[in-house]
Design a protein around this motif. Structure first.
Motif, PDB file in Angstrom:
ATOM      1  N   ALA A  51       0.831  -1.205   0.000  1.00  0.00           N
ATOM      2  CA  ALA A  51       0.000   0.000   0.000  1.00  0.00           C
ATOM      3  C   ALA A  51       0.864   1.251   0.000  1.00  0.00           C
ATOM      4  CB  ALA A  51      -0.925  -0.008   1.217  1.00  0.00           C
ATOM      5  N   GLU A  52       2.015   1.206   0.689  1.00  0.00           N
ATOM      6  CA  GLU A  52       2.907   2.356   0.754  1.00  0.00           C
ATOM      7  C   GLU A  52       3.762   2.491  -0.497  1.00  0.00           C
ATOM      8  OE1 GLU A  52       4.364   5.740   2.587  1.00  0.00           O
ATOM      9  OE2 GLU A  52       2.837   4.397   3.402  1.00  0.00           O
ATOM     10  N   TRP A  53       4.195   1.339  -1.057  1.00  0.00           N
ATOM     11  CA  TRP A  53       5.085   1.336  -2.228  1.00  0.00           C
ATOM     12  C   TRP A  53       4.536   0.375  -3.284  1.00  0.00           C
ATOM     13  CZ3 TRP A  53       7.585   0.222   2.675  1.00  0.00           C
ATOM     14  CH2 TRP A  53       8.072   1.372   3.294  1.00  0.00           C
ATOM     15  N   PRO A  54       3.631   0.831  -4.150  1.00  0.00           N
ATOM     16  CA  PRO A  54       3.063  -0.042  -5.193  1.00  0.00           C
ATOM     17  C   PRO A  54       4.106  -0.642  -6.121  1.00  0.00           C
ATOM     18  CG  PRO A  54       1.820   2.006  -5.002  1.00  0.00           C
ATOM     19  CD  PRO A  54       3.036   2.174  -4.168  1.00  0.00           C
ATOM     20  N   SER A  55       5.271  -0.021  -6.216  1.00  0.00           N
ATOM     21  CA  SER A  55       6.315  -0.535  -7.093  1.00  0.00           C
ATOM     22  C   SER A  55       6.766  -1.942  -6.693  1.00  0.00           C
ATOM     23  CB  SER A  55       7.520   0.410  -7.081  1.00  0.00           C
ATOM     24  OG  SER A  55       8.005   0.581  -5.758  1.00  0.00           O
ATOM     25  N   LEU A  56       6.520  -2.337  -5.450  1.00  0.00           N
ATOM     26  CA  LEU A  56       6.988  -3.634  -4.963  1.00  0.00           C
ATOM     27  C   LEU A  56       6.025  -4.772  -5.277  1.00  0.00           C
ATOM     28  CD1 LEU A  56       8.241  -2.542  -1.418  1.00  0.00           C
ATOM     29  CD2 LEU A  56       9.605  -2.863  -3.475  1.00  0.00           C
ATOM     30  N   ALA A  57       4.925  -4.477  -5.961  1.00  0.00           N
ATOM     31  CA  ALA A  57       3.877  -5.479  -6.176  1.00  0.00           C
ATOM     32  C   ALA A  57       4.399  -6.740  -6.851  1.00  0.00           C
ATOM     33  CB  ALA A  57       2.730  -4.880  -6.990  1.00  0.00           C
ATOM     34  N   GLY A  58       5.277  -6.595  -7.832  1.00  0.00           N
ATOM     35  CA  GLY A  58       5.788  -7.763  -8.538  1.00  0.00           C
ATOM     36  C   GLY A  58       7.176  -8.175  -8.123  1.00  0.00           C
ATOM     37  N   GLU A  59       7.669  -7.649  -6.995  1.00  0.00           N
ATOM     38  CA  GLU A  59       9.049  -7.897  -6.576  1.00  0.00           C
ATOM     39  C   GLU A  59       9.115  -8.971  -5.490  1.00  0.00           C
ATOM     40  OE1 GLU A  59      11.894  -6.607  -7.917  1.00  0.00           O
ATOM     41  OE2 GLU A  59      10.491  -5.893  -9.422  1.00  0.00           O
ATOM     42  N   ARG A  60       8.897 -10.213  -5.887  1.00  0.00           N
ATOM     43  CA  ARG A  60       8.974 -11.311  -4.929  1.00  0.00           C
ATOM     44  C   ARG A  60      10.391 -11.477  -4.376  1.00  0.00           C
ATOM     45  NH1 ARG A  60       4.624 -14.737  -4.817  1.00  0.00           N
ATOM     46  NH2 ARG A  60       3.009 -14.383  -6.389  1.00  0.00           N
ATOM     47  N   ARG A  61      11.396 -11.314  -5.261  1.00  0.00           N
ATOM     48  CA  ARG A  61      12.776 -11.491  -4.822  1.00  0.00           C
ATOM     49  C   ARG A  61      13.151 -10.458  -3.766  1.00  0.00           C
ATOM     50  NH1 ARG A  61      18.062  -9.641  -6.084  1.00  0.00           N
ATOM     51  NH2 ARG A  61      17.191  -7.974  -7.373  1.00  0.00           N
TER      52      ARG A  61
END
Length: 301
Positions: A51-61
């Motif tokens: 919610a704070e950083w949408p950029s991390l949505a696809g960053e599983r690693r």
């Protein structure tokens, strides 16, 4: 009979805790052992981070390398201005071999840009060159138009995936908005001062239409010189290990520190110019004395 909040069913408490923001959840976890156990749920912290950083949505690693609760504790509070005070020391900190930047730009609270940039940080070229990371380059197509660039907000989180630490090097709110003297583009600046150096993220909007053309991060020292990749790694490593500062007034504090940095840099520049002017004058006087002495010697022969 006294009823406490922990008399509620664990599922009810867990649902209530998921509605809190990160700061409130951290405070609740300090109340009792039961609440601490419920507040430690990784999925709750993962949802807060997304919610704070949408950029991390696809960053599983990335989320696997940095536990969500650690990421939130590292990147949400502002770093202390003295957190990078050891950045210039030799051999005191292990330098990151890779940096991952999670960049999120908002306009009036709505996400405008979310991007993750991976930067190899071990080559001799990177270590010796001026530090600069571009999340959006001028060569790429322009993004959505912005009607009021001054209302933009920015979060630029730098992560060291090897050590599982992070730090936010953006002031979130703009510390300055100005126009480029040649292109007429609007430059929205977000900055924090760490270890006597300025980390400045700039969002560049085109003249007229207001499209976001560039989003970049650079670092400069108190004399206005660009800091090298190695120097920046030292500052970041120290800031990641340093203290954090919370509080609602931190954006205003970041702007104040930025203005003080700019004022000091201007003063140092003016002082340097005066010293150089004085040196030039002394050299000119010395040259004139030499020439006059030579001419006098020739005339007296």
């Amino acid at each position: 009979m006294v009823t406490t909040i922990e008399d509620l069913h664990a599922d009810v408490l867990a649902r209530a805790l998921r509605r809190l923001d990160g700061r409130s959840l951290a405070a609740a976890s300090c109340a009792t052992a039961g609440l601490r156990a419920l507040a430690a749920d990784p999925e709750t912290w993962r949802a807060l981070c997304l919610a704070e950083w949408p950029s991390l949505a696809g960053e599983r690693r990335l989320l696997a390398a940095v536990p969500p609760h650690r990421l939130f504790a590292d990147a949400f509070p502002f770093p202390s201005p003295d957190a990078a005070g050891l950045g210039g020391g030799e051999g005191e900190l292990e330098l990151p071999g890779e940096l991952v930047s999670a960049v999120d730009v908002y306009c009036r609270g709505a996400p405008l840009l979310s991007r993750v940039v991976e930067t190899p940080a071990s080559s001799s070229w990177f270590l010796g060159s001026p530090f600069r990371v571009e999340a959006v380059e001028h060569k790429k197509p322009a993004l959505e138009a912005v009607s009021s660039p001054a209302e933009l907000e920015l979060s630029w989180v730098v992560v060291d995936p090897a050590r599982g630490r992070a730090v936010n090097v953006s002031s979130r709110r703009a510390v300055a908005v100005d126009r480029h003297w040649y292109t007429g583009e609007t430059m929205v600046r977000f900055a924090v001062v760490l270890g006597g150096c300025k980390f400045e993220a700039t969002v560049t909007c085109s003249e007229g239409a207001g499209h976001v053309n560039e989003v970049s991060l650079a670092v400069e020292d108190a004399d206005g010189a660009a800091v090298s990749g190695e120097g920046t790694l030292r500052l970041l490593a120290a800031a990641m290990e340093g203290q954090r500062r919370g509080g609602e007034k931190e954006p205003e504090e970041a702007k104040r520190r930025y203005e003080e940095f700019v004022k000091r840099k201007k003063g140092r520049k003016e002082s340097k110019a005066r010293r150089e002017a004085l040196l030039d004058l002394c050299c000119s006087v010395a040259s004139a004395v030499v020439v006059l002495t030579f001419l006098g010697a020739v005339a007296l022969r």
